[in-house]
Write a protein that holds these residues in place. Structure first.
Motif, PDB file in Angstrom:
ATOM      1  N   GLN A  59       0.819 -10.720  -5.755  1.00 16.48           N
ATOM      2  CA  GLN A  59       0.951 -10.525  -4.319  1.00 16.48           C
ATOM      3  C   GLN A  59       1.551 -11.757  -3.645  1.00 16.48           C
ATOM      4  N   GLN A  66       9.521 -11.978   0.039  1.00 21.07           N
ATOM      5  CA  GLN A  66       9.788 -11.379   1.346  1.00 21.07           C
ATOM      6  C   GLN A  66      10.109 -12.454   2.382  1.00 21.07           C
ATOM      7  N   MET A 213       0.054  -3.151   4.695  1.00 23.34           N
ATOM      8  CA  MET A 213       1.147  -2.714   3.835  1.00 23.34           C
ATOM      9  C   MET A 213       1.334  -1.200   3.839  1.00 23.34           C
ATOM     10  N   THR A 215       2.675   2.428   4.587  1.00 19.88           N
ATOM     11  CA  THR A 215       3.977   2.989   4.954  1.00 19.88           C
ATOM     12  C   THR A 215       3.756   4.275   5.740  1.00 19.88           C
ATOM     13  N   SER A 221       7.486   0.278   6.691  1.00 20.78           N
ATOM     14  CA  SER A 221       6.315  -0.588   6.646  1.00 20.78           C
ATOM     15  C   SER A 221       6.576  -1.836   7.483  1.00 20.78           C
ATOM     16  N   LEU A 253      -2.882  -8.903   1.798  1.00 22.80           N
ATOM     17  CA  LEU A 253      -1.927  -7.787   1.778  1.00 22.80           C
ATOM     18  C   LEU A 253      -2.732  -6.518   1.531  1.00 22.80           C
ATOM     19  N   ILE A 257       1.065  -1.705  -2.996  1.00 20.29           N
ATOM     20  CA  ILE A 257       2.447  -2.162  -3.043  1.00 20.29           C
ATOM     21  C   ILE A 257       3.022  -1.707  -4.379  1.00 20.29           C
TER      22      ILE A 257
END
Length: 274
Positions: A59, A66, A213, A215, A221, A253, A257
């Protein structure tokens, strides 16, 4: 005397020929063979379960990538050493990461001090910066922030949480709310940053920032909608980055994912950059 004439016996074959009308001989028509429908295709194998980023190390790598991608930078090896697994809240893999379980995950994240940090009103005689939450959740929309807000209602019976988003809420109302003791706040990047910049919201008690996180139905997201993504990273670099590196703040997070999807996106981006 004349003899009677003898009549010949009727010939059956001749009689039949005479009785039946003559028809043209024809061949028997063969019925066309019916074509059978093609066999159905073999069933597709079930889709492989997504490979999820579950460990703190995975993570953290996702978060750093990112960060670099959104800001168009490449951190040096020395800068990368400042990030450790301790920067990330490690959540229990046995409890699903959905809204209904958010409070349970946060209890575990804060450990034995969770009641004091997340539930209690300001204790008499203790000085505390008003409007400085211990827990902050950041989502892509006001609607999603409300969902997480409801998931944290276990902590808000004694000390109300702050709703920090623009939809249906005036900023003056939020400034007024933040003049009180606040343990939990839920909001969107743009409004949170504005309130911090106005010095209406404090960060002295902030211990955990939950990055949602989830969506939505369109697959968007927090990190995929350009405007919201840019607003978040501006908030992060301005107010959270240094606190994360010095250990006074941890990120969480929250949500699944998909590692495969993440790698595909990163591969596509790297090829586009060539």
């Amino acid at each position: 005397m004349a003899k009677p004439q003898k009549h010949s016996k009727p010939n059956g074959r001749n009689n039949n020929n005479n009785l039946k009308p003559k028809t043209k001989s024809s061949k028997k028509l063969k019925k066309p063979k019916q074509k059978l429908p093609p066999p159905p295709p073999p069933p597709l194998p079930p889709p492989a379960a997504p490979e999820l980023l579950t460990t703190a190390s995975q993570q953290l790598q996702f978060f750093i990538q990112q960060y670099q991608s959104a800001n168009g930078i490449q951190l040096s090896s020395l800068e990368l050493e400042s990030f450790t697994d301790a920067c990330v809240v490690k959540l229990s893999e046995s409890i699903p990461q959905d809204v209904s379980n958010l409070s349970e995950h946060m209890k575990a994240s804060f450990g034995s001090s969770w009641k004091e940090a997340l539930c209690k009103k300001q204790l008499p005689g203790k000085s505390c910066e008003p409007g400085s939450p211990s827990l902050l959740t950041i989502s892509l929309s006001a609607l999603r922030s409300l969902e997480l807000f409801r998931g944290l209602k276990t902590f808000t019976k004694e000390c109300p949480a702050a709703k920090l988003f623009a939809k249906h809420l005036k900023i003056e109302e939020q400034v007024s709310c933040l003049k009180n003791h606040v343990n939990v706040a839920c909001g969107t990047p743009s409004r949170i940053k504005k309130l911090i910049d106005m010095e209406a919201m404090g960060l002295s008690r902030l211990s955990v920032v939950v990055l949602d996180m989830h969506t939505d139905v369109k697959g968007f997201s927090l990190f995929s909608i350009p405007q919201i993504r840019d607003e978040f990273w501006e908030l992060y670099t301005t107010h959270f980055h240094q606190r994360l590196l010095d250990g006074s703040l941890r990120i969480c997070l929250y949500g699944t994912i998909d590692a495969n999807n993440f790698r595909r996106r990163m591969k596509g981006k790297s090829e586009a950059d060539k």
